[in-house]
Design an enzyme around this catalytic site. Structure first.
Site, PDB file in Angstrom:
ATOM      1  N   ASP A 211       0.856  -1.188   0.000  1.00  0.00           N
ATOM      2  CA  ASP A 211       0.000   0.000   0.000  1.00  0.00           C
ATOM      3  C   ASP A 211       0.896   1.244   0.000  1.00  0.00           C
ATOM      4  O   ASP A 211       1.893   1.292   0.733  1.00  0.00           O
ATOM      5  CB  ASP A 211      -0.905  -0.006   1.236  1.00  0.00           C
ATOM      6  CG  ASP A 211      -1.918   1.139   1.212  1.00  0.00           C
ATOM      7  OD1 ASP A 211      -2.988   0.950   0.621  1.00  0.00           O
ATOM      8  OD2 ASP A 211      -1.599   2.202   1.787  1.00  0.00           O
ATOM      9  N   ASN A 219      -2.747  13.196  -4.311  1.00  0.00           N
ATOM     10  CA  ASN A 219      -4.045  13.484  -4.933  1.00  0.00           C
ATOM     11  C   ASN A 219      -4.595  14.833  -4.482  1.00  0.00           C
ATOM     12  O   ASN A 219      -5.114  15.616  -5.284  1.00  0.00           O
ATOM     13  CB  ASN A 219      -5.057  12.380  -4.589  1.00  0.00           C
ATOM     14  CG  ASN A 219      -5.049  11.253  -5.604  1.00  0.00           C
ATOM     15  OD1 ASN A 219      -4.620  11.436  -6.740  1.00  0.00           O
ATOM     16  ND2 ASN A 219      -5.524  10.091  -5.197  1.00  0.00           N
ATOM     17  N   HIS A 224      -5.814  14.344  -9.355  1.00  0.00           N
ATOM     18  CA  HIS A 224      -5.911  12.913  -9.694  1.00  0.00           C
ATOM     19  C   HIS A 224      -5.008  12.527 -10.861  1.00  0.00           C
ATOM     20  O   HIS A 224      -4.586  11.370 -10.951  1.00  0.00           O
ATOM     21  CB  HIS A 224      -7.358  12.549  -9.992  1.00  0.00           C
ATOM     22  CG  HIS A 224      -8.227  12.555  -8.766  1.00  0.00           C
ATOM     23  ND1 HIS A 224      -8.148  11.599  -7.792  1.00  0.00           N
ATOM     24  CD2 HIS A 224      -9.181  13.437  -8.358  1.00  0.00           C
ATOM     25  CE1 HIS A 224      -9.020  11.854  -6.830  1.00  0.00           C
ATOM     26  NE2 HIS A 224      -9.660  12.973  -7.151  1.00  0.00           N
ATOM     27  N   ASP A 228      -2.715   9.301 -10.731  1.00  0.00           N
ATOM     28  CA  ASP A 228      -2.683   8.244 -11.753  1.00  0.00           C
ATOM     29  C   ASP A 228      -1.266   8.003 -12.239  1.00  0.00           C
ATOM     30  O   ASP A 228      -0.846   6.861 -12.472  1.00  0.00           O
ATOM     31  CB  ASP A 228      -3.586   8.628 -12.926  1.00  0.00           C
ATOM     32  CG  ASP A 228      -5.066   8.552 -12.576  1.00  0.00           C
ATOM     33  OD1 ASP A 228      -5.384   7.984 -11.503  1.00  0.00           O
ATOM     34  OD2 ASP A 228      -5.888   9.061 -13.365  1.00  0.00           O
ATOM     35  N   ASP A 254      -4.736   2.559  -4.147  1.00  0.00           N
ATOM     36  CA  ASP A 254      -3.269   2.555  -4.164  1.00  0.00           C
ATOM     37  C   ASP A 254      -2.711   1.284  -3.535  1.00  0.00           C
ATOM     38  O   ASP A 254      -1.612   1.272  -2.994  1.00  0.00           O
ATOM     39  CB  ASP A 254      -2.724   3.788  -3.423  1.00  0.00           C
ATOM     40  CG  ASP A 254      -3.172   3.828  -1.976  1.00  0.00           C
ATOM     41  OD1 ASP A 254      -4.205   3.210  -1.651  1.00  0.00           O
ATOM     42  OD2 ASP A 254      -2.484   4.478  -1.159  1.00  0.00           O
ATOM     43  N   ARG A 275      14.011  -3.535  -1.928  1.00  0.00           N
ATOM     44  CA  ARG A 275      14.304  -2.916  -3.237  1.00  0.00           C
ATOM     45  C   ARG A 275      13.112  -2.120  -3.737  1.00  0.00           C
ATOM     46  O   ARG A 275      13.257  -1.017  -4.257  1.00  0.00           O
ATOM     47  CB  ARG A 275      14.681  -4.000  -4.266  1.00  0.00           C
ATOM     48  CG  ARG A 275      16.018  -4.654  -4.041  1.00  0.00           C
ATOM     49  CD  ARG A 275      16.531  -5.289  -5.338  1.00  0.00           C
ATOM     50  NE  ARG A 275      15.520  -6.088  -6.014  1.00  0.00           N
ATOM     51  CZ  ARG A 275      15.366  -7.403  -5.843  1.00  0.00           C
ATOM     52  NH1 ARG A 275      16.175  -8.050  -4.988  1.00  0.00           N
ATOM     53  NH2 ARG A 275      14.429  -8.067  -6.499  1.00  0.00           N
TER      54      ARG A 275
END
Length: 336
Positions: A211, A219, A224, A228, A254, A275
């Site tokens: 997450d 945002n 937005h 994106d 997300d 990583r």
């Protein structure tokens, strides 16, 4: 002297009457069967029907120089035609690989009349010689067969095109049903199908749920479109940091899930997660702004969840993920 002149006049009239009769005969033949060939007693072709001229345009050549009789195979000269008069013949062009004809030869006083037909090869002959309905006798049923064959071909071709369109639409619909539109990754539904297959096979695997941290701030501050862009960049990083056989899915919003096939060691998942987090924490440029995010990760191994179903495994990976968030974010927690 008068008697000789009279004889010459009679011979001249006889020859002219024969010529008139021959012209009338060939004129009728050209209508009744446009694929007729008339051969002189010396074996040369003296008349060719209008359709036969499409494939044998020259008169004055020997019949057996232009044609070869394949059945019966022993018909190799004009005298042999007398023995097979009225019988079915199979012929081909001597200096061409096709087409083949069926025919029948009949004596015509001192000449021979050979009527030809394309037989079952009529469709190929029509295409090869650009024949039309006018090239066939009005009573020839080949024309109807050609129309039916062409109609069948058109119908089959149209059916194939329709089938291809339907299959294409089905493939696209199936792909759309299992693909995240924004990132091009598989969606959670497709990931569940992968998990079911792996669980039934008994192969070991690890589920890593990720997450994005501070994504809401991107945002809220940049809009937005910037969000994106960040999601697409995250999808690219996840694909680059996993192997070809692994699966990467966007769950929605997300949140992402990685399916690492054959991975059993905790050290491996810790290295992979480190990583990924390191790369996601690098600034992401959008237009003239810079986005700063991180990622929290939760991992579960299949050998720690033998008795669990797919939903329980995903739920436990989420629990590990939120443990990472509570512990300060930007880290990986392994579910035990």
């Amino acid at each position: 002297m008068t008697a000789l002149v009279t004889v010459d006049i009679l011979n001249w009239r006889r020859r002219n009457l024969q010529q008139v009769d021959f012209l009338a005969l060939t004129g009728a033949l050209d209508v009744l069967n446009p694929m007729n060939v008339v051969v002189e007693k010396d074996g040369t072709i003296c008349h060719i029907g209008p359709t036969a001229k499409r494939f044998q345009p020259d008169i004055g050549v020997g019949f057996f120089e232009a044609f070869v009789v394949t059945k019966p195979s022993d018909v190799i000269e004009l005298a042999d035609l007398h023995d097979v008069a009225g019988q079915k013949l199979v012929l081909g062009l001597r200096h061409s690989d096709g087409p083949f004809f069926t025919g029948i030869a009949m004596p015509l006083k001192e000449r021979f009349l050979i009527n030809l037909s394309f037989g079952f090869g009529v469709v190929d002959a029509v295409r090869r010689f650009n024949l039309t309905a006018s090239d066939f006798a009005p009573t020839d049923q080949s024309v109807g067969m050609i129309y039916l064959t062409e109609a069948k071909t058109i119908a089959i071709d149209e059916f194939k095109r329709l089938s291809e369109r339907l299959n294409g639409a089905k493939t696209r619909a199936e792909h759309a049903a299992q693909t995240d539109e924004l990132t091009g990754l598989m969606n959670l539904r497709a990931l569940r199908e992968e998990l079911i297959g792996l669980q039934s096979s008994g192969d070991r695997f690890a589920i890593m749920t990720l997450d994005l941290d501070h994504f809401k701030a991107v945002n809220d501050s940049l809009g937005h479109a910037a969000g994106d862009h960040v999601l697409k960049e995250t999808a690219r990083i996840l694909c680059e940091e996993t192997r070809e056989g692994d699966a990467v899915a966007r769950n929605g919003g997300d949140e992402f899930t990685l399916l690492l096939k054959g991975v059993q060691a905790q050290a491996t998942t810790l290295e992979i997660a480190a990583r990924i987090i390191d790369r996601i924490e690098q600034p992401i440029v959008f237009e003239h702004s810079t986005c700063h995010i991180s990622a929290s990760v939760g991992t579960i191994f299949s050998n720690d969840a033998q008795a669990l179903d797919i939903e329980e495994m995903l739920s436990n990976a989420d629990k590990a993920l939120y443990s990472s968030k509570r512990a300060g974010r930007g880290r990986n927690t392994i579910y035990t």
